[in-house]
Write a protein that holds these residues in place. Structure first.
Motif, short mmCIF file in Angstrom:
data_model
loop_
_atom_site.label_atom_id
_atom_site.label_comp_id
_atom_site.label_asym_id
_atom_site.label_seq_id
_atom_site.Cartn_x
_atom_site.Cartn_y
_atom_site.Cartn_z
N ARG A 38 0.74 -1.16 0.07
CA ARG A 38 -0.17 0.05 -0.02
C ARG A 38 0.80 1.33 0.02
NH1 ARG A 38 -4.01 -2.42 4.13
NH2 ARG A 38 -5.96 -2.67 2.69
N CYS A 39 1.94 1.28 0.82
CA CYS A 39 2.89 2.54 1.08
C CYS A 39 3.62 2.64 -0.44
CB CYS A 39 3.63 2.23 2.13
SG CYS A 39 2.70 2.35 3.87
N LEU A 40 3.91 1.57 -1.01
CA LEU A 40 4.63 1.68 -2.26
C LEU A 40 3.95 2.17 -3.39
CD1 LEU A 40 7.13 1.09 -4.03
CD2 LEU A 40 6.17 -1.37 -4.49
N LEU A 41 2.82 1.73 -3.42
CA LEU A 41 1.82 2.22 -4.48
C LEU A 41 1.45 3.77 -4.36
CD1 LEU A 41 -0.48 -1.03 -4.83
CD2 LEU A 41 1.03 -0.10 -6.59
N LEU A 44 3.91 5.82 -5.76
CA LEU A 44 3.99 5.81 -7.11
C LEU A 44 2.78 6.44 -7.66
CD1 LEU A 44 4.99 1.95 -7.52
CD2 LEU A 44 6.42 3.82 -7.97
N GLY A 45 1.77 7.17 -6.74
CA GLY A 45 0.68 7.84 -7.24
C GLY A 45 -0.53 6.86 -7.42
N ASP A 46 -0.55 5.65 -6.66
CA ASP A 46 -1.71 4.86 -6.82
C ASP A 46 -1.89 4.30 -8.34
OD1 ASP A 46 -1.71 4.32 -3.81
OD2 ASP A 46 -3.20 6.27 -3.82
N PRO A 47 -1.09 3.93 -8.75
CA PRO A 47 -1.31 3.67 -10.45
C PRO A 47 -2.57 2.58 -10.37
CG PRO A 47 0.60 2.49 -9.50
CD PRO A 47 0.24 3.27 -8.37
N PRO A 116 14.24 3.26 -6.61
CA PRO A 116 14.29 4.00 -5.56
C PRO A 116 13.34 3.93 -4.29
CG PRO A 116 14.61 5.32 -7.50
CD PRO A 116 14.03 3.95 -8.01
N GLU A 117 12.26 3.58 -4.84
CA GLU A 117 10.98 3.49 -3.73
C GLU A 117 11.13 2.04 -2.93
OE1 GLU A 117 9.15 5.86 -3.33
OE2 GLU A 117 9.69 6.92 -5.29
N ILE A 118 11.65 0.99 -3.39
CA ILE A 118 11.66 -0.17 -2.64
C ILE A 118 12.87 -0.42 -1.94
CG2 ILE A 118 10.28 -1.16 -4.51
CD1 ILE A 118 12.60 -2.63 -5.70
N ALA A 119 14.05 0.51 -2.12
CA ALA A 119 15.40 0.11 -1.70
C ALA A 119 15.32 0.45 0.09
CB ALA A 119 16.11 1.39 -2.12
N ALA A 120 14.49 1.37 0.34
CA ALA A 120 14.21 1.45 1.67
C ALA A 120 13.32 0.56 2.59
CB ALA A 120 13.92 3.00 2.08
N ASP A 121 12.62 -0.39 1.93
CA ASP A 121 11.72 -1.19 2.56
C ASP A 121 12.04 -2.61 2.32
OD1 ASP A 121 9.59 -2.17 3.78
OD2 ASP A 121 8.14 -1.26 2.56
N PRO A 122 12.81 -3.36 3.11
CA PRO A 122 13.21 -4.78 3.40
C PRO A 122 11.77 -5.60 3.38
CG PRO A 122 13.88 -3.80 5.38
CD PRO A 122 13.33 -2.55 4.61
N LEU A 136 1.72 -0.71 -12.35
CA LEU A 136 2.29 0.49 -12.85
C LEU A 136 2.35 0.30 -14.43
CD1 LEU A 136 3.91 3.16 -12.34
CD2 LEU A 136 5.76 2.11 -12.29
N ALA A 137 2.63 -0.73 -14.72
CA ALA A 137 2.75 -1.17 -16.39
C ALA A 137 1.36 -0.88 -17.02
CB ALA A 137 3.13 -2.49 -16.60
N PHE A 138 0.21 -1.34 -16.40
CA PHE A 138 -1.01 -1.11 -16.62
C PHE A 138 -1.43 0.41 -17.12
CE2 PHE A 138 -2.47 -5.16 -14.62
CZ PHE A 138 -1.76 -6.07 -16.12
N ALA A 139 -0.99 1.17 -16.13
CA ALA A 139 -1.28 2.56 -15.82
C ALA A 139 -0.75 3.24 -16.70
CB ALA A 139 -0.98 3.26 -14.30
#
Length: 451
Positions: A38-41, A44-47, A116-122, A136-139
């Motif tokens: 949820r936080c990742l999306l 990314l602007g909620d694609p 850059p968005e996933i690097a900080a969230d293991p 993201l690809a669909f959007a």
């Protein structure tokens, strides 16, 4: 500058270096969390909120049903996305736009966008990242409506962040019990987690134990629960080339349908796909009757009762639990009556080999036990006892290719089953023999599953 093939291989290596629940599986559903994706999306602007979604959960048939719904929507002229798992040969099968696999260059672009968005969230899993890549690809491709298959369970699956127009739940049976729970009630509760307030949910026929859970959750959330009660669906004719029959809802004239996918159970999946189409039509989507018939006639879903050769028959099916093996046995008896099969068989380590083999035993003359390249594949030597207990003469072979080639050389009907990963390697072996175009195969041997 790196070529795309090298860059794509590096992306796969980077992805699968992360913790993968298909290799190191947690014991409890609570090990899965929606907060990371949820936080990742959100970053990314909620694609996933830029297009409509049909969300599909279930134990068996959810991939076939997803493929049917997407084919209907594409036949109606919509720009579609299809997100499914696991894959047979390449991770790119999981993310399709207008029926086409996304190209390697798009995968490279997507991970560069995400890195850059996933690097900080293991805490993000491989499946979280793949799901975000798909959304993201669909959007970015301007998809109008996406069909999204749940990876595992439903309630805590990474895909369960969507706000769907329609939900579907296919046939439920015992599978992934070490994660979802030991009874059909537990499993139905996890699958029912995709039900959203006020959103229609269609369901295949279920055992009463499971249906009671779906009714309760739908009532609690004010979601209309739509069943196939009163529908007529089934074949008039079945051959190795496909099925012909009808789908008729309680009201209306219905459709005469050619269905390329084999097995009477596929009519249940097709009826559920039509139910979804009718719900979308009621919401204003333009889905003419011709698009429904055309979409179902064009659907492809390899590895599910896939007939590679009619005589002597060679059949591949990813049946990996007792329910799917029972359906496989029924379809074999109907499409190829009176045959005695040489079985190439391998399973994942968490599967009950005896339960899968038991429905197939009356049709099998001899068995080749093997393993796929997947790290969770069971050691074939450990399967010998199960085969012998059922009265089968077992041979152990180190690779799928070796087992499949030896079974083919026997000259009789050959069945490959037990795991989609085994099926995938058999398809690659068959293609290498010239029996079909060689599928695109990822450069890494590791195959991940649904979550």
């Amino acid at each position: 500058m790196r070529d795309i093939e090298t860059a794509y291989a590096e992306v796969l290596a980077e992805l699968f270096s992360r913790a993968d629940f298909e290799v190191r599986r947690p014991r409890l559903p609570e090990a899965f969390r929606l907060e990371p994706i949820r936080c990742l999306l959100e970053r990314l602007g909620d694609p996933h909120r830029r297009y409509a979604v049909v969300h599909i959960a279930g134990t068996k048939g959810k991939g076939s049903t997803a493929a049917m719904v997407e084919a209907i929507l594409r036949a109606a002229g919509y720009r579609t996305g299809l997100y499914t798992s696991p894959h047979l040969h390449t991770m790119r099968e999981r993310i399709r736009i207008d029926g086409e696999l996304i190209p390697p260059a798009t995968v490279v672009h997507l991970l560069e966008r995400l890195r850059p968005e996933i690097a900080a969230d293991p805490a993000l899993t491989v499946f979280d990242i793949l799901t975000a890549m798909g959304f993201l690809a669909f959007a970015e491709a301007g998809v109008e409506i996406a069909v999204v298959e749940v990876g595992l369970g439903g309630r805590l699956d990474s895909t369960n962040v969507v706000s769907p127009a329609v939900c579907l739940i296919t046939a439920l049976s015992m599978d992934h019990v070490e994660i979802l729970g030991p009874t059909l009630t537990h499993i139905a509760f996890e699958k029912a987690g995709i039900i959203k307030p006020g959103i229609p949910v269609g369901t295949a026929p279920q055992a009463e134990e499971a249906m009671a859970v779906l009714r309760r959750v739908a009532a609690e959330r004010g979601a209309p629960l739509l069943t196939l009660d009163g529908w007529r669906y089934g074949p008039w004719e079945i051959s190795p080339a496909g099925q012909w029959g009808e789908i008729r809802p309680p009201e209306g004239s219905g459709w005469s349908v050619r269905l390329p996918l084999l097995g009477r159970h596929q009519w249940e999946n097709a009826a559920l796909a039509v139910l979804a189409a009718l719900q979308l039509r009621a919401q204003g989507w333009s889905l003419p009757d011709a698009a429904i018939s055309e979409g179902l006639a064009r659907v492809r879903w390899p590895g599910r009762f896939e007939v590679l050769r009619e005589e002597p028959p060679v059949v591949l099916d990813g049946a990996h639990n007792d329910a799917s093996a029972t359906r496989l046995a029924e379809t074999l008896m109907e499409v190829f009556p009176g045959r005695r099969w040489g079985l190439v068989f391998g399973v994942s380590a968490d599967k009950d080999a005896t339960a899968i083999l038991r429905p197939l035993r009356p049709l099998v003359g001899e068995i080749w036990l093997t393993r796929s390249r997947h790290p969770r594949a069971a050691d074939p030597a450990a399967l010998v006892a199960a085969a012998v207990a059922l009265g089968l003469r077992a041979r152990v072979r180190a690779t799928v290719a070796e087992a499949f080639e030896e079974a083919l050389a026997s000259g009789g009907p050959v069945l490959v089953a037990g795991s989609l990963f085994v099926v995938a390697e058999a398809r690659e072996t068959w293609a290498a023999r010239g029996g079909m175009p060689m599928p695109e195969v990822d450069p890494l041997p590791l195959r991940v599953g649904g979550r």
